[in-house]
Design a protein around this motif. Sequence first.
Motif, PDB file in Angstrom:
ATOM      1  N   ASN A 104       8.293   1.191 -11.021  1.00 64.79           N
ATOM      2  CA  ASN A 104       7.786  -0.097 -10.580  1.00 64.79           C
ATOM      3  C   ASN A 104       6.305   0.015 -10.207  1.00 64.79           C
ATOM      4  O   ASN A 104       5.871   1.038  -9.684  1.00 64.79           O
ATOM      5  CB  ASN A 104       8.612  -0.559  -9.369  1.00 64.79           C
ATOM      6  N   GLU A 105       5.536  -1.038 -10.468  1.00 62.50           N
ATOM      7  CA  GLU A 105       4.098  -0.993 -10.169  1.00 62.50           C
ATOM      8  C   GLU A 105       3.837  -0.800  -8.685  1.00 62.50           C
ATOM      9  O   GLU A 105       2.890  -0.108  -8.297  1.00 62.50           O
ATOM     10  CB  GLU A 105       3.424  -2.272 -10.663  1.00 62.50           C
ATOM     11  N   LEU A 106       4.663  -1.398  -7.837  1.00 65.55           N
ATOM     12  CA  LEU A 106       4.504  -1.215  -6.402  1.00 65.55           C
ATOM     13  C   LEU A 106       4.764   0.239  -6.019  1.00 65.55           C
ATOM     14  O   LEU A 106       4.067   0.801  -5.173  1.00 65.55           O
ATOM     15  CB  LEU A 106       5.452  -2.136  -5.634  1.00 65.55           C
ATOM     16  N   THR A 107       5.744   0.869  -6.669  1.00 68.66           N
ATOM     17  CA  THR A 107       6.025   2.285  -6.419  1.00 68.66           C
ATOM     18  C   THR A 107       4.833   3.136  -6.829  1.00 68.66           C
ATOM     19  O   THR A 107       4.461   4.086  -6.130  1.00 68.66           O
ATOM     20  CB  THR A 107       7.277   2.735  -7.196  1.00 68.66           C
ATOM     21  N   ARG A 108       4.220   2.788  -7.950  1.00 66.84           N
ATOM     22  CA  ARG A 108       3.043   3.529  -8.418  1.00 66.84           C
ATOM     23  C   ARG A 108       1.908   3.442  -7.395  1.00 66.84           C
ATOM     24  O   ARG A 108       1.220   4.437  -7.127  1.00 66.84           O
ATOM     25  CB  ARG A 108       2.602   2.971  -9.777  1.00 66.84           C
ATOM     26  N   GLU A 109       1.720   2.278  -6.802  1.00 71.59           N
ATOM     27  CA  GLU A 109       0.694   2.117  -5.779  1.00 71.59           C
ATOM     28  C   GLU A 109       1.056   2.902  -4.519  1.00 71.59           C
ATOM     29  O   GLU A 109       0.187   3.476  -3.859  1.00 71.59           O
ATOM     30  CB  GLU A 109       0.517   0.635  -5.436  1.00 71.59           C
ATOM     31  N   ARG A 110       2.339   2.947  -4.191  1.00 71.50           N
ATOM     32  CA  ARG A 110       2.785   3.724  -3.030  1.00 71.50           C
ATOM     33  C   ARG A 110       2.485   5.210  -3.217  1.00 71.50           C
ATOM     34  O   ARG A 110       2.107   5.899  -2.261  1.00 71.50           O
ATOM     35  CB  ARG A 110       4.281   3.525  -2.797  1.00 71.50           C
ATOM     36  N   VAL A 111       2.668   5.702  -4.441  1.00 74.21           N
ATOM     37  CA  VAL A 111       2.377   7.111  -4.742  1.00 74.21           C
ATOM     38  C   VAL A 111       0.902   7.402  -4.486  1.00 74.21           C
ATOM     39  O   VAL A 111       0.533   8.407  -3.867  1.00 74.21           O
ATOM     40  CB  VAL A 111       2.757   7.449  -6.193  1.00 74.21           C
ATOM     41  N   LYS A 112       0.027   6.514  -4.962  1.00 75.23           N
ATOM     42  CA  LYS A 112      -1.415   6.707  -4.778  1.00 75.23           C
ATOM     43  C   LYS A 112      -1.784   6.678  -3.300  1.00 75.23           C
ATOM     44  O   LYS A 112      -2.576   7.501  -2.829  1.00 75.23           O
ATOM     45  CB  LYS A 112      -2.179   5.626  -5.534  1.00 75.23           C
ATOM     46  N   CYS A 113      -1.213   5.732  -2.569  1.00 76.95           N
ATOM     47  CA  CYS A 113      -1.515   5.615  -1.140  1.00 76.95           C
ATOM     48  C   CYS A 113      -1.018   6.837  -0.369  1.00 76.95           C
ATOM     49  O   CYS A 113      -1.706   7.342   0.529  1.00 76.95           O
ATOM     50  CB  CYS A 113      -0.890   4.348  -0.575  1.00 76.95           C
ATOM     51  N   TRP A 114       0.186   7.323  -0.729  1.00 77.33           N
ATOM     52  CA  TRP A 114       0.727   8.507  -0.063  1.00 77.33           C
ATOM     53  C   TRP A 114      -0.194   9.703  -0.288  1.00 77.33           C
ATOM     54  O   TRP A 114      -0.481  10.461   0.650  1.00 77.33           O
ATOM     55  CB  TRP A 114       2.125   8.830  -0.593  1.00 77.33           C
ATOM     56  N   ALA A 115      -0.657   9.882  -1.528  1.00 84.31           N
ATOM     57  CA  ALA A 115      -1.517  11.024  -1.850  1.00 84.31           C
ATOM     58  C   ALA A 115      -2.824  10.966  -1.062  1.00 84.31           C
ATOM     59  O   ALA A 115      -3.283  11.979  -0.521  1.00 84.31           O
ATOM     60  CB  ALA A 115      -1.804  11.058  -3.348  1.00 84.31           C
ATOM     61  N   ARG A 116      -3.415   9.786  -0.961  1.00 81.19           N
ATOM     62  CA  ARG A 116      -4.673   9.658  -0.218  1.00 81.19           C
ATOM     63  C   ARG A 116      -4.473   9.969   1.267  1.00 81.19           C
ATOM     64  O   ARG A 116      -5.301  10.643   1.889  1.00 81.19           O
ATOM     65  CB  ARG A 116      -5.247   8.248  -0.395  1.00 81.19           C
ATOM     66  N   GLU A 117      -3.371   9.498   1.833  1.00 79.07           N
ATOM     67  CA  GLU A 117      -3.121   9.744   3.250  1.00 79.07           C
ATOM     68  C   GLU A 117      -2.854  11.228   3.506  1.00 79.07           C
ATOM     69  O   GLU A 117      -3.309  11.787   4.513  1.00 79.07           O
ATOM     70  CB  GLU A 117      -1.940   8.902   3.738  1.00 79.07           C
ATOM     71  N   TYR A 118      -2.110  11.871   2.598  1.00 81.34           N
ATOM     72  CA  TYR A 118      -1.854  13.311   2.727  1.00 81.34           C
ATOM     73  C   TYR A 118      -3.179  14.076   2.720  1.00 81.34           C
ATOM     74  O   TYR A 118      -3.407  14.973   3.538  1.00 81.34           O
ATOM     75  CB  TYR A 118      -0.964  13.783   1.583  1.00 81.34           C
ATOM     76  N   GLN A 119      -4.051  13.737   1.781  1.00 86.71           N
ATOM     77  CA  GLN A 119      -5.337  14.421   1.662  1.00 86.71           C
ATOM     78  C   GLN A 119      -6.198  14.196   2.899  1.00 86.71           C
ATOM     79  O   GLN A 119      -6.904  15.112   3.346  1.00 86.71           O
ATOM     80  CB  GLN A 119      -6.044  13.950   0.398  1.00 86.71           C
ATOM     81  N   ASP A 120      -6.130  13.006   3.482  1.00 89.66           N
ATOM     82  CA  ASP A 120      -6.869  12.734   4.716  1.00 89.66           C
ATOM     83  C   ASP A 120      -6.347  13.599   5.863  1.00 89.66           C
ATOM     84  O   ASP A 120      -7.124  14.151   6.649  1.00 89.66           O
ATOM     85  CB  ASP A 120      -6.749  11.258   5.097  1.00 89.66           C
ATOM     86  N   LEU A 121      -5.027  13.719   5.961  1.00 94.85           N
ATOM     87  CA  LEU A 121      -4.432  14.545   7.018  1.00 94.85           C
ATOM     88  C   LEU A 121      -4.801  16.008   6.835  1.00 94.85           C
ATOM     89  O   LEU A 121      -5.111  16.713   7.808  1.00 94.85           O
ATOM     90  CB  LEU A 121      -2.910  14.387   7.005  1.00 94.85           C
ATOM     91  N   GLN A 122      -4.786  16.474   5.596  1.00 96.06           N
ATOM     92  CA  GLN A 122      -5.120  17.873   5.343  1.00 96.06           C
ATOM     93  C   GLN A 122      -6.601  18.147   5.628  1.00 96.06           C
ATOM     94  O   GLN A 122      -6.956  19.231   6.084  1.00 96.06           O
ATOM     95  CB  GLN A 122      -4.785  18.256   3.908  1.00 96.06           C
TER      96      GLN A 122
END
Length: 221
Positions: free
Chosen positions: A89-107
Amino acid sequence: IVAICQLAKLKFSLPRHCSAFGKTRLKKLLTDFETVPEWSLIETGCCNDVDWRKAPFLFLNTSVFQTVSPVTVPGPNLMTIATVILPINELTRERVKCWAREYQDLQAVLMNSGHLEGRAYKEIADPNSEFSEQGRDLARTLEKELKKPFYYFLPRSHGRRDESGRVCPGCGRKWRIKAAEAEKLGDYITFKCASCRLVSEDASSRDPRFAKYGEYRPKKS
């Protein structure tokens, strides 16, 4: 006007590969400039044409140094799958991108070793943290949409002197994989729990301050 973008492949710039969000922006671009954008390749990167359907499972993982998709195929050479080719789903695809950015910010906060170091590490290493819970929920959504086992990766940057008895932080069962399976999955994954859908690695350093994060803690009755 010039825009520099990173794509898994140049063909993914074509309208047929755009999400609904991308198509809306492309329509406005055509209206404002009255011409289609021209694309040219300025640098060739690495995009693996691996068949994710043949993988035993997929898992969610990224790092502050990574700019590719966090959807990862296990193996001796870890490979990632561009989300644009996944039937999700397109919303799921956007969630994946948002999760990756937040993970990278935390790291990034973790690597700066400031007063938020412990809190940042807890968020990515503890399967029950608010951030990890969101990621695990995303992994469950991906598993449902892809009809493929999907795991969540827990980093183990800090461990104890003896980790031979380390159990799954989700259920408390043994989860160190056997040598034969480890050889197939690569050195990156040494722990795997099918019931909790968690995978992890051996500790890269010893630090009792943060070793508790990512360890099993029985729920209080």
